[in-house]
Scaffold this motif. Structure first.
Motif, PDB file in Angstrom:
ATOM      1  N   GLY A  69       0.501  -1.426  -0.099  1.00 56.72           N
ATOM      2  CA  GLY A  69       0.190   0.282  -0.065  1.00 56.72           C
ATOM      3  C   GLY A  69       0.880   0.790  -0.090  1.00 56.72           C
ATOM      4  N   SER A  70       2.082   1.133   0.000  1.00 55.36           N
ATOM      5  CA  SER A  70       3.176   2.365  -0.028  1.00 55.36           C
ATOM      6  C   SER A  70       3.117   2.706  -1.943  1.00 55.36           C
ATOM      7  CB  SER A  70       4.192   2.489   1.124  1.00 55.36           C
ATOM      8  OG  SER A  70       5.529   1.164   0.660  1.00 55.36           O
ATOM      9  N   THR A  71       2.999   2.326  -2.615  1.00 49.30           N
ATOM     10  CA  THR A  71       3.266   2.477  -4.083  1.00 49.30           C
ATOM     11  C   THR A  71       1.398   2.592  -4.793  1.00 49.30           C
ATOM     12  OG1 THR A  71       5.757   2.023  -3.618  1.00 49.30           O
ATOM     13  CG2 THR A  71       4.693   2.591  -5.885  1.00 49.30           C
ATOM     14  N   LEU A  72       1.630   3.457  -5.821  1.00 50.94           N
ATOM     15  CA  LEU A  72       0.726   3.413  -6.215  1.00 50.94           C
ATOM     16  C   LEU A  72       0.764   3.518  -8.010  1.00 50.94           C
ATOM     17  CD1 LEU A  72      -2.450   3.405  -6.860  1.00 50.94           C
ATOM     18  CD2 LEU A  72      -3.060   5.827  -6.503  1.00 50.94           C
ATOM     19  N   ILE A  73       1.103   2.858  -8.609  1.00 54.65           N
ATOM     20  CA  ILE A  73       0.567   2.407 -10.150  1.00 54.65           C
ATOM     21  C   ILE A  73      -0.318   2.954 -11.105  1.00 54.65           C
ATOM     22  CG2 ILE A  73       1.962   1.401 -12.156  1.00 54.65           C
ATOM     23  CD1 ILE A  73       3.475  -0.390  -9.688  1.00 54.65           C
ATOM     24  N   LEU A  74       0.197   3.685 -11.677  1.00 52.75           N
ATOM     25  CA  LEU A  74      -0.868   4.006 -12.871  1.00 52.75           C
ATOM     26  C   LEU A  74      -0.293   3.954 -14.387  1.00 52.75           C
ATOM     27  CD1 LEU A  74      -2.139   7.476 -10.543  1.00 52.75           C
ATOM     28  CD2 LEU A  74      -3.730   4.649 -10.748  1.00 52.75           C
ATOM     29  N   ASP A  75      -1.550   3.304 -14.966  1.00 55.18           N
ATOM     30  CA  ASP A  75      -0.759   3.673 -16.657  1.00 55.18           C
ATOM     31  C   ASP A  75      -2.104   3.971 -17.173  1.00 55.18           C
ATOM     32  OD1 ASP A  75      -0.065   2.945 -19.196  1.00 55.18           O
ATOM     33  OD2 ASP A  75      -0.008   0.856 -18.621  1.00 55.18           O
ATOM     34  N   THR A  76      -2.130   5.535 -18.159  1.00 60.29           N
ATOM     35  CA  THR A  76      -3.502   5.760 -18.616  1.00 60.29           C
ATOM     36  C   THR A  76      -2.951   4.586 -19.755  1.00 60.29           C
ATOM     37  OG1 THR A  76      -2.095   7.727 -19.577  1.00 60.29           O
ATOM     38  CG2 THR A  76      -3.545   8.166 -17.671  1.00 60.29           C
ATOM     39  N   GLN A  77      -4.473   5.284 -20.963  1.00 56.34           N
ATOM     40  CA  GLN A  77      -4.514   4.181 -21.574  1.00 56.34           C
ATOM     41  C   GLN A  77      -4.321   5.510 -23.199  1.00 56.34           C
ATOM     42  OE1 GLN A  77      -8.178   4.041 -23.140  1.00 56.34           O
ATOM     43  NE2 GLN A  77      -7.875   2.690 -25.225  1.00 56.34           N
TER      44      GLN A  77
END
Length: 143
Positions: A69-77
């Motif tokens: 829970g200490s890293t949030l990874i986001l990948d947009t289209q």
């Protein structure tokens, strides 16, 4: 000969004065409050977990939590991607994390030739890259 039973003096019972008793109660209450605070803090989701939940993200949407829970990874289209999160989800995350406008503006203005860019705020650090074909790749980490 008559034996007279010898009476021993009663052993003194340790008695707390009213003041000592009040101090002992106050200390016990403060210790209990401290323990309760620590337990509540430990059970509270991190800022990144909160953003993940509030924005209704999922791995199928291009988002994932890592490192407990200490890293949030986001990948947009991107233009060539069939999967990835929508930019509205990205704005939801930025609001949930109270991301400063300065960092969000940097993200919005990042070009492919800029390479990896980073920013920090309120105990969080973010790094991201952008390419029109693959979209925005953003990683937010709790420091």
């Amino acid at each position: 000969m008559t034996v007279i039973p010898h009476e021993f003096p009663a052993t003194p019972v340790a008695r707390l004065s009213r003041r000592q008793l009040l101090i002992a109660i106050a200390v016990a209450v403060m210790v209990a409050a401290g323990v309760l605070f620590v337990v509540k803090q430990a059970m509270r989701p991190s800022a990144l977990e909160y953003a993940y939940e509030v924005c209704k993200l999922s791995s199928s949407s291009g988002a994932r939590l890592a490192d407990a829970g200490s890293t949030l990874i986001l990948d947009t289209q991107g233009e060539d991607d069939l999967t990835g999160m929508d930019y509205l989800d990205l704005y939801c995350v930025s609001a949930a994390l109270d991301m400063p406008t300065s960092v969000m503006t940097q993200i919005e203005q990042t070009r492919a030739m800029d390479g990896r860019v980073s920013g920090t705020w309120d105990g969080l650090s973010a790094s991201w890259s952008y390419h029109p074909d693959s979209g925005l790749d953003l990683m937010v980490t709790a420091e």
